[in-house]
Design a protein around this motif. Structure first.
Motif, short mmCIF file in Angstrom:
data_model
loop_
_atom_site.label_atom_id
_atom_site.label_comp_id
_atom_site.label_asym_id
_atom_site.label_seq_id
_atom_site.Cartn_x
_atom_site.Cartn_y
_atom_site.Cartn_z
N THR A 226 -57.36 -86.11 -40.90
CA THR A 226 -56.12 -86.60 -40.31
C THR A 226 -55.87 -85.85 -39.00
OG1 THR A 226 -55.25 -86.83 -42.57
CG2 THR A 226 -53.68 -87.08 -40.76
N PRO A 227 -55.94 -86.55 -37.86
CA PRO A 227 -55.72 -85.88 -36.57
C PRO A 227 -54.35 -85.20 -36.54
CG PRO A 227 -56.48 -88.15 -36.26
CD PRO A 227 -56.20 -87.99 -37.72
N MET A 228 -54.24 -84.10 -35.79
CA MET A 228 -52.97 -83.36 -35.71
C MET A 228 -51.81 -84.29 -35.34
SD MET A 228 -53.90 -80.34 -36.62
CE MET A 228 -52.44 -79.33 -36.42
N MET A 230 -51.33 -87.34 -36.00
CA MET A 230 -50.93 -88.34 -37.00
C MET A 230 -50.28 -87.74 -38.24
SD MET A 230 -53.91 -91.22 -37.22
CE MET A 230 -53.31 -91.75 -38.83
N ARG A 231 -50.09 -86.42 -38.24
CA ARG A 231 -49.60 -85.76 -39.45
C ARG A 231 -48.10 -85.87 -39.63
NH1 ARG A 231 -53.48 -80.78 -40.66
NH2 ARG A 231 -55.38 -81.92 -40.20
N ASP A 233 -46.53 -83.40 -41.79
CA ASP A 233 -46.77 -82.23 -42.63
C ASP A 233 -45.43 -81.58 -42.97
OD1 ASP A 233 -47.53 -79.74 -43.65
OD2 ASP A 233 -49.22 -79.52 -42.26
#
Ligand SMILES: NC(=O)NCCC(=O)O
Ligand SMILES: NC(=O)NCCC(=O)O
Lengths: 405, 405
Positions: A226-228, A230-231, A233
């Motif tokens: 998961t690209p940074m 698109m997170r 978190d």
């Protein structure tokens, strides 16, 4: 006068019930160790001729009759439960010093005017079951029995299940035991008395405290693919909130704020956390300052959620307003410490205490003694033999002074 | 040609073993659900006439003889364990598609040149026992059996105890099963194929990945009576590190970094945390970039500790370097996808896979199919019926193509 050695030996003996390798105590409320110390407490009080009554939330009242038993008893006491990594003095000192006072009155065959009562309040720490000071809060009418019964610990066990499991659901009705006044001895749990070389803190009140639950919801996904950008978190958002809570407290002189628990879901090394849960503990002696800091934390949470693409809620689960103690009881403490020649100062309690709730229904005050380095809620918590004895002596004098008035 | 419906029905049937209310799977490695799916897998393979062998760390090898059984088998496979809140396709697709290939060869009575082998690797996820890809790593000689046996889960149960508990300690010696080549089908677990409208990812390699344990030590003390300036709170330091890890990854194009677990001690609302433990997962296709980002995180930790008055350690517990796959195997995948007319592109895997370790001992490549929204390690993980079928068809063609060469 009290026997400081006998008090110390009680402290060391009961410290073995739940004693830890690091010299502290782990005696979670309504656990097996709590049952054992309660059984010990009951037996000791009964051996002094006191009658011991247990109420529906497990509060234990040991009553020593006076000349006029129509008068409401003068209470001493505190709590025998501890933090998961608690020390040997927090709460325990107040109960065992009260026991030492009863022993002293018993040995001297001293007859008080009003009955004298020693209380062990249930779940003062609030660590296993939030909030803190639950038993005294129920007694004071702040919480009802259903509220107490439905509190749950981290494993989902309810207060009701836990109290039945150790057979400490008593028959005495909630709040039905009258209290004429209450005196609670406690270690300070902070650095002030030690720093200033005082033996006795004359506690004039307790600061306000609020507890919150924070829930942050993002989206679980793969830590590797998961690209940074698109997170969603949940943990960095929670981390930013932890720092914002500290900053909000620092921005308000006199405030303290703590995040004591944090958990992420699902809690796997290679999964971006989809959810995070935190607790916040916020305190200040002034309710207005609490309002302002709470608002600052709420604003910070909203901004953090927007920045991190997550959602969050802050729920206030407990509010214990600032408490001023009773001038008459404070005077009894001050006079007792003065007549005994101890160095003393007035102090506002940073920690919550059962006395803070009992102050709503009866004249109340507290006595503090220093603890090493101001350290508490730590297995290394320590208080000196002399200071414990001094505190117990002041407690006895204050009770007898109040009884005489 | 493979039967996509039969494959889909296997996927849905086995998804019930550990199936969750949210449509995912919770099938932690070497747990009871893992035992059940392993039993199912063994029975299905044996019903196709394959002999099933289990090695000392529970890797399962189902062998279908070829014309020349002196040749090392061409392997297919992946893993049947899942994340705590895993999806229905991660790993499972690669095993069940391999099973579908065996079913197809069996039904057609097709005789390959070399034997064909289907493998279920133990503990690919690394969630219950760190690190990931443990079974394939042991097979490839990266880890020894003692290392595997001594891994512990969050409850302190060792890998050795867990494998004995489900009776999946086999007798086949570590690494003794030869592999001529390996093809692994997997969902992409990222957003690229879906975004570009491709059906097949020709996987040319796997990015490098490193795991770390971070321990931060402060001092437990009372949340109410410890002034802000006297605190040595481990959690704000941990929080600052979480944000520093994100920042370090963002500062290095192509890097991803995740803190997936965090715990504080003692974990009580009114105790300032005395310790915090975190995991860090760091990935990049280039080892030099990993070194640089690791150094940035280490520097950040040192600065944070100094600022917060705590101590901290960062321990690298796993290093899986970037892996280039075998040009011959990659060509077989590309040719298979091309001859079947699928839209495809080359891709580097963001996730780790058993193929990454097997590439050290045998020519290896992987086939990716898209997953909805690039979402994986999430119960909502999804892949289409058509794409799963396409992936299985490419897998079979690639194996047969390689067998013919
Ligand atoms: N005295 C004490 O530690 N009480 C626990 C409640 C609090 O957090 O202040
Ligand atoms: N494919 C997969 O999710 N493997 C788990 C190891 C990793 O974190 O990449």
């Amino acid at each position: 006068s009290i026997d400081a050695k006998r008090l110390w030996s009680d402290l060391m003996e009961t410290a073995r019930i739940g004693g830890t390798a690091k010299g502290g105590i782990r005696r979670l409320t309504l656990g097996e160790e709590d049952r054992r110390v309660r059984d010990w407490f009951r037996a000791e009080c009964e051996s002094l001729g006191c009658s011991v009554h247990v109420d529906e939330v497990g509060n234990m009242f040991a009553i020593r009759p006076g000349r006029n038993n129509a008068l409401p008893p003068i209470a001493m006491g505190s709590h025998l439960d501890t933090q998961p990594t608690g020390g040997k003095f927090d709460g325990v000192l107040g109960v065992l010093a009260g026991l030492e006072c009863l022993r002293t009155l018993h040995a001297a065959d001293y007859e008080t005017h009003a009955p004298v009562m020693l209380v062990n309040w249930t779940n003062e720490e609030g660590s296993r079951f939030a909030p803190a000071m639950l038993g005294s809060g129920v007694h004071a009418g702040v919480f009802d029995r259903t509220y107490a019964d439905t509190r749950k610990d981290g494993e989902g066990v309810s207060f009701a299940e836990a109290i039945e499991a150790i057979s400490y659901r008593g028959e005495v009705g909630i709040g039905s035991t009258p209290i004429g006044a209450m005196f609670e001895l406690h270690i300070e749990q902070g650095p002030i008395l030690e720093a200033e070389g005082d033996t006795i803190g004359v506690v004039t009140g307790v600061q306000g405290m609020r507890w919150y639950d924070v829930e942050i919801t993002g989206r679980e996904s793969h830590a590797g693919s998961t690209p940074m950008a698109m997170r969603r978190d949940a943990l960095p958002a929670a981390a930013a909130l932890v720092l914002a809570v500290q900053a909000a407290a620092r921005a308000c002189p006199g405030a303290v704020a703590t995040v004591g628990t944090i958990a992420v879901h699902p809690g796997s090394r290679n999964v971006i956390p989809g959810a995070a849960s935190l607790s916040v503990d916020l305190r200040h002696p002034d309710a207005g300052a609490l309002d302002g800091t709470e608002a600052a934390i709420e604003q910070a949470l909203a901004a953090i959620c927007a920045e991190h693409g997550v959602t969050g809620t802050l729920t206030r689960i407990w509010d214990s307003p600032p408490v001023p103690f009773d001038p008459g009881c404070i005077a009894s403490v001050r006079d007792a410490a003065g007549s005994l020649g101890y160095r003393m100062r007035d102090i506002v309690s940073g920690a919550g205490h059962d006395a803070a709730y009992i102050a709503r229904i009866a004249p109340t005050a507290m006595i503090f003694v220093p603890c090493a380095g101001g350290l508490s809620h730590n297995e290394a918590e320590d208080a000196s033999f002399e200071d414990c004895g001094a505190g117990a002596q002041v407690l006895l004098q204050a009770v007898l002074d109040y009884d005489r008035r």
